[in-house]
Write a protein that holds these residues in place. Structure first.
Motif, PDB file in Angstrom:
ATOM      1  N   ALA A   1      46.852  46.349  69.407  1.00  0.00           N
ATOM      2  CA  ALA A   1      47.682  45.748  70.464  1.00  0.00           C
ATOM      3  C   ALA A   1      49.022  45.383  69.823  1.00  0.00           C
ATOM      4  CB  ALA A   1      47.003  44.504  71.039  1.00  0.00           C
ATOM      5  N   PRO A   2      49.888  46.387  69.602  1.00  0.00           N
ATOM      6  CA  PRO A   2      51.128  46.157  68.850  1.00  0.00           C
ATOM      7  C   PRO A   2      52.232  45.488  69.655  1.00  0.00           C
ATOM      8  CG  PRO A   2      51.013  48.432  69.568  1.00  0.00           C
ATOM      9  CD  PRO A   2      49.712  47.799  69.977  1.00  0.00           C
ATOM     10  N   LEU A   3      53.091  44.787  68.946  1.00  0.00           N
ATOM     11  CA  LEU A   3      54.319  44.239  69.527  1.00  0.00           C
ATOM     12  C   LEU A   3      55.457  45.218  69.296  1.00  0.00           C
ATOM     13  CD1 LEU A   3      54.623  40.444  68.549  1.00  0.00           C
ATOM     14  CD2 LEU A   3      54.061  41.419  70.770  1.00  0.00           C
ATOM     15  N   VAL A   4      56.296  45.385  70.314  1.00  0.00           N
ATOM     16  CA  VAL A   4      57.466  46.251  70.199  1.00  0.00           C
ATOM     17  C   VAL A   4      58.694  45.447  70.612  1.00  0.00           C
ATOM     18  CG1 VAL A   4      58.596  48.361  71.015  1.00  0.00           C
ATOM     19  CG2 VAL A   4      56.100  48.313  70.711  1.00  0.00           C
ATOM     20  N   MET A   5      59.653  45.327  69.711  1.00  0.00           N
ATOM     21  CA  MET A   5      60.873  44.585  70.014  1.00  0.00           C
ATOM     22  C   MET A   5      61.723  45.352  71.010  1.00  0.00           C
ATOM     23  SD  MET A   5      60.423  41.848  68.308  1.00  0.00           S
ATOM     24  CE  MET A   5      62.033  41.108  68.637  1.00  0.00           C
ATOM     25  N   ILE A   6      62.357  44.636  71.928  1.00  0.00           N
ATOM     26  CA  ILE A   6      63.173  45.230  72.984  1.00  0.00           C
ATOM     27  C   ILE A   6      64.629  44.800  72.815  1.00  0.00           C
ATOM     28  CG2 ILE A   6      63.522  45.490  75.471  1.00  0.00           C
ATOM     29  CD1 ILE A   6      60.835  46.585  74.481  1.00  0.00           C
TER      30      ILE A   6
ATOM     31  N   VAL B   1      50.600  36.514  68.978  1.00  0.00           N
ATOM     32  CA  VAL B   1      51.246  35.437  68.233  1.00  0.00           C
ATOM     33  C   VAL B   1      51.166  35.693  66.731  1.00  0.00           C
ATOM     34  CG1 VAL B   1      51.194  32.948  67.732  1.00  0.00           C
ATOM     35  CG2 VAL B   1      50.848  33.758  70.080  1.00  0.00           C
ATOM     36  N   ALA B   2      50.061  36.276  66.276  1.00  0.00           N
ATOM     37  CA  ALA B   2      49.895  36.560  64.855  1.00  0.00           C
ATOM     38  C   ALA B   2      50.956  37.527  64.342  1.00  0.00           C
ATOM     39  CB  ALA B   2      48.503  37.127  64.591  1.00  0.00           C
ATOM     40  N   GLN B   3      51.492  38.363  65.217  1.00  0.00           N
ATOM     41  CA  GLN B   3      52.501  39.350  64.814  1.00  0.00           C
ATOM     42  C   GLN B   3      53.927  38.798  64.868  1.00  0.00           C
ATOM     43  OE1 GLN B   3      51.793  43.441  66.508  1.00  0.00           O
ATOM     44  NE2 GLN B   3      50.064  42.424  67.513  1.00  0.00           N
TER      45      GLN B   3
ATOM     46  N   ARG C   1      57.197  31.696  67.170  1.00  0.00           N
ATOM     47  CA  ARG C   1      55.987  31.086  67.730  1.00  0.00           C
ATOM     48  C   ARG C   1      56.258  29.715  68.341  1.00  0.00           C
ATOM     49  NH1 ARG C   1      51.953  32.093  62.532  1.00  0.00           N
ATOM     50  NH2 ARG C   1      52.086  34.398  62.536  1.00  0.00           N
ATOM     51  N   LYS C   2      57.286  29.047  67.866  1.00  0.00           N
ATOM     52  CA  LYS C   2      57.539  27.669  68.304  1.00  0.00           C
ATOM     53  C   LYS C   2      58.141  27.577  69.700  1.00  0.00           C
ATOM     54  CE  LYS C   2      58.258  26.054  63.537  1.00  0.00           C
ATOM     55  NZ  LYS C   2      59.229  25.448  62.577  1.00  0.00           N
ATOM     56  N   GLN C   3      58.743  28.678  70.176  1.00  0.00           N
ATOM     57  CA  GLN C   3      59.410  28.656  71.482  1.00  0.00           C
ATOM     58  C   GLN C   3      58.970  29.847  72.331  1.00  0.00           C
ATOM     59  OE1 GLN C   3      61.342  26.185  72.538  1.00  0.00           O
ATOM     60  NE2 GLN C   3      61.204  25.082  70.599  1.00  0.00           N
TER      61      GLN C   3
END
Length: 438
Positions: free
Chosen positions: A84-89, A232-234, A240-242
């Motif tokens: 379940a990867p994160l991809v920056m936009i 959140v781990a990625q 993570r704070k906001q």
């Protein structure tokens, strides 16, 4: 794990009982009697772990010793076989997509359906069971593929005829075997109403050992909590704070799982419920009046739900946690705005489908300075190949999962939205030896 029925608080069941029953008395949803919470130190430790180890611990926090930890890890590993990867936009580095469509049916529903199948396999007996579920698009494929070929399990999936994309239909209506698909003359709410009628029919429920694999089943909901922690781990520690998460919402199971992740202690500043024209919840949050309209067909068909089943769980969680419903952010996106947003994302180098675009649009409109925004990518754009290609004016290659099924014949039955006819179909098809053979 003890759970209680939201419509009859005196009815308490174990996790295994809730898993096997699906719904409680009066079609009530099951909800955890205790809401576990991790300490800040435990959260930090969890976020350092790998996806399988972390997910096993999260699920065990709810389920307890009904499924021992070693077995839980084994079953989670068998269910979550994809990332379940994160991809920056864009260039600002303050928005990312959480891609939940890398499973076998290219949608987020794979997480819950596959975990449920693993749990049922763990507690299975020789008694044949029937999984009856309704889908607005993606649930059907995830459930069908998760349970396909399992011994003593027959699956019956209802879907609104002509209201899901052709490739969505091909993905789960071409399997055959123990998978029975039924195109219903009506919308998703009509399909869901038929499912509820079946669960109210004592003879049918007992004769068929009826269960449901919708997000009303607590096992699917618990599984979905895990990918919020994975997201959140990625993230960098500062992000993570906001954190603000926008969730494309139809039946509201996905948002319920996210809120349960927050209840566990995951640092999420706020959630946004993003809907299409079927906006019962946003209107309720504004007016305090629950007034479902007739469901309308949209580009984001999996969210074409006017009476979301999981909403009572959200209200219960807010009540139990002493949170304020009015703090739940929300937004509604039209089809025209959806098209514009898909083109905007394409200009940023990201190809999305309508549901994901809705989540991004509301997030973009509501994200405040200093916040980090995350929106959920719930389905692969190729599942909506026709509409995406038409809107973006570009050709999408088909992933192998779709390509192998695209030319196969549909095996669906066709019924009106009448329970008497569905009842007859369920009882007749139950006698098929093909439906329960290994």
């Amino acid at each position: 794990m003890k759970l209680y029925n939201l419509k009859d608080h005196k009815q308490h069941v174990s996790f295994i009982e809730a898993l096997q029953q699906g719904l409680g008395k009066q079609q009530g949803l099951f909800f955890p009697l205790e809401l576990p919470e991790f300490t800040l130190t435990e959260i930090e430790d969890l976020l350092k772990q790998d996806f399988i180890t972390r997910s096993s611990r999260i699920l065990s926090a709810f389920i307890g010793d009904e499924i021992v930890s070693q077995v839980m890890t084994k079953r989670v590993e068998a269910a979550f076989t994809f990332p379940a990867p994160l991809v920056m936009i864009g260039k600002d580095q303050d928005v990312a997509a959480l891609e939940l469509f890398h499973g076998p049916t290219l949608a987020f529903k794979d997480f819950g359906a596959r975990f449920m199948a693993q749990m049922l396999a763990e507690v299975a007996t020789d008694q044949p069971v029937t999984i009856l579920t309704a889908t607005s698009g993606d649930t059907g494929a995830a459930v069908a593929h998760a349970f396909y070929g399992l011994k003593n399990v027959r699956v019956v999936i209802l879907y609104p005829r002509g209201k899901i994309s052709p490739l969505q239909e091909k993905l789960f209506c071409t399997l055959g075997g123990n998978i029975h698909t039924v195109a219903i003359d009506g919308d998703f709410d009509a399909c869901q109403a038929l499912v509820k009628q079946a669960f109210d029919d004592t003879e049918v429920k007992e004769t068929l050992s009826l269960n449901s694999a919708n997000s009303i089943n607590i096992s699917r909901l618990l599984a979905q909590i895990c990918y919020y922690f994975e997201a959140v781990a990625q993230l960098p520690v500062e992000a993570r704070k906001q954190l603000v998460i926008s969730v494309p919402s139809g039946n509201f199971g996905n948002l319920t799982a996210g809120l349960l992740a927050k209840s566990l202690g995951l640092p999420i500043r706020r959630f946004i419920a993003a809907t299409n024209a079927n906006d019962t919840v946003p209107r309720f949050l504004k007016s305090g009046q629950w007034q479902p309209n007739q469901t309308v067909a949209t580009l984001s068909n999996a969210m074409d739900v006017s009476s979301p089943n999981n909403w009572p769980r959200i209200e219960e969680l807010f009540h139990r946690k002493i949170w304020r419903l009015k703090d739940l952010a929300h937004g509604t996106v039209s089809d025209q705005e959806t098209k514009e947003t898909m083109r905007e994302l394409a200009d940023l180098g990201y190809i999305s489908e309508p549901h994901t675009a809705i989540a991004y649009r509301v997030l973009r409109d509501q994200l405040q300075e200093g916040e980090f925004g995350l929106f959920l990518g719930t389905a692969h754009p190729a599942k909506f190949k026709e509409s995406v290609e038409d809107i973006l004016q570009q050709t999408l290659p088909l992933p192998q999962a779709l390509e192998t099924r695209a030319t196969l014949p549909l095996l669906s039955h066709h019924l009106p939205a009448k329970y008497t006819q569905l009842r007859a179909f369920l009882l007749a098809s139950a006698t098929s030896t093909e439906s329960i053979k290994k």
